[in-house]
Design an enzyme around this catalytic site. Structure first.
Site, PDB file in Angstrom:
ATOM      1  N   CYS A 165       5.776  11.725  -6.702  1.00  4.67           N
ATOM      2  CA  CYS A 165       6.043  10.308  -6.592  1.00  4.67           C
ATOM      3  C   CYS A 165       5.707   9.920  -5.161  1.00  4.67           C
ATOM      4  CB  CYS A 165       7.511  10.011  -6.906  1.00  4.67           C
ATOM      5  SG  CYS A 165       7.923   8.275  -6.763  1.00  4.67           S
ATOM      6  N   GLU A 207       1.415   6.712 -10.702  1.00  2.69           N
ATOM      7  CA  GLU A 207       0.849   8.053 -10.804  1.00  2.69           C
ATOM      8  C   GLU A 207      -0.640   7.902 -11.091  1.00  2.69           C
ATOM      9  OE1 GLU A 207       2.364  10.659  -9.993  1.00  2.69           O
ATOM     10  OE2 GLU A 207       4.487  10.576 -10.579  1.00  2.69           O
TER      11      GLU A 207
END
Length: 218
Positions: free
Chosen positions: A2, A99
């Site tokens: 992340c 992502e």
DNA sequence: CCAGACGTTGTT
DNA sequence: GTCTGG
DNA sequence: CCAGACGTTGTT
DNA sequence: GTCTGG
């Protein structure tokens, strides 16, 4: 992993935590490592900290950019995280994270968010560091195995906590280990977005708008 | 004993 | 290629 | 995570 | 600061 996220619905933090958002908070659609962003360290306490954990014993700032994430499986033991895990757990308030999927050079970014517009609380740790000249407060985000949705894109995802678990995460060292879990895929969605989000300098609401998945040009 | 590391992810 | 900065 | 730098000296 | 490697 992340390494980019968004935080733009300020009021949902107040709803979940009774925190008054800091007066100078601006909405963000592209929070990047080494930037300052709000974290919640306890009920009713929000502070701006820099993303990238600096352990108190670090001799200089060079470790910070490497400690963006902490593996949930090992966070209790690692020297860099152990002290913070015992006594400085925080919530990183977001409305979703990004992502990337695909080969280098043609990666497609996705914005991953909750289907409801509720706060997405990420489990984090924070530290205070000083070299005698300056003092920095920094944070990191825990990761875990991805659920079915995020697993299509990546090998890791952040530890996401529901409202009650988020409170417990901050308050209870005893409860914390059991809260490092995989958030259910059915509450989340992944939206392909513009590759513009790759540029740290770009930050506007269009970054979370659905975009055509880019095709190779040859 | 001292010196040096202390981390994650993705890619090959 | 690899490291740093954001 | 991606993007961007990756260097020195001297001069303004 | 604390642990590991030599």
């Amino acid at each position: 992993m992340c390494a980019r996220y968004a935080f733009f619905r300020m009021h949902v933090v107040a709803d979940d935590f009774g925190v008054t958002p800091l007066p100078d908070l601006v909405p963000r659609w592209n929070v990047a490592p080494m930037q300052f962003a709000p974290v919640i360290v306890s009920d009713s306490e929000m502070r701006m900290m820099r993303w990238g954990l600096l352990p108190s014993w670090a001799k200089d700032e060079s470790m910070a950019s490497k400690l963006l994430n902490a593996r949930g499986e090992t966070v209790a033991e690692k020297p860099s995280f152990r002290a913070a895990f015992m006594s400085r757990r925080c919530i990183v308030p977001t409305n979703g994270f990004y992502e990337w999927k695909g080969p280098a050079g043609s990666k497609q970014p996705y914005f991953i968010t909750r289907r409801s517009s509720e706060l997405m609380s990420l489990a984090g740790l924070w530290e205070t560091w000083s070299d005698g000249v300056q003092t920095l407060e920094t944070y990191t985000i825990l990761t875990t195995e991805p659920n079915e949705l995020v697993g299509e894109l990546h090998t890791r995802m952040p530890v996401i906590l529901g409202r009650d678990d988020a409170h417990a995460w901050m308050e209870s060292a005893e409860a914390a280990p059991a809260l490092i879990t995989q958030y259910p895929a059915e509450d989340m969605e992944a939206i392909p977005v513009s590759r513009e989000v790759g540029k740290v300098s770009v930050d506007h609401p269009g970054l979370i708008e659905p975009a055509e998945e880019q095709k190779e040009l040859f």
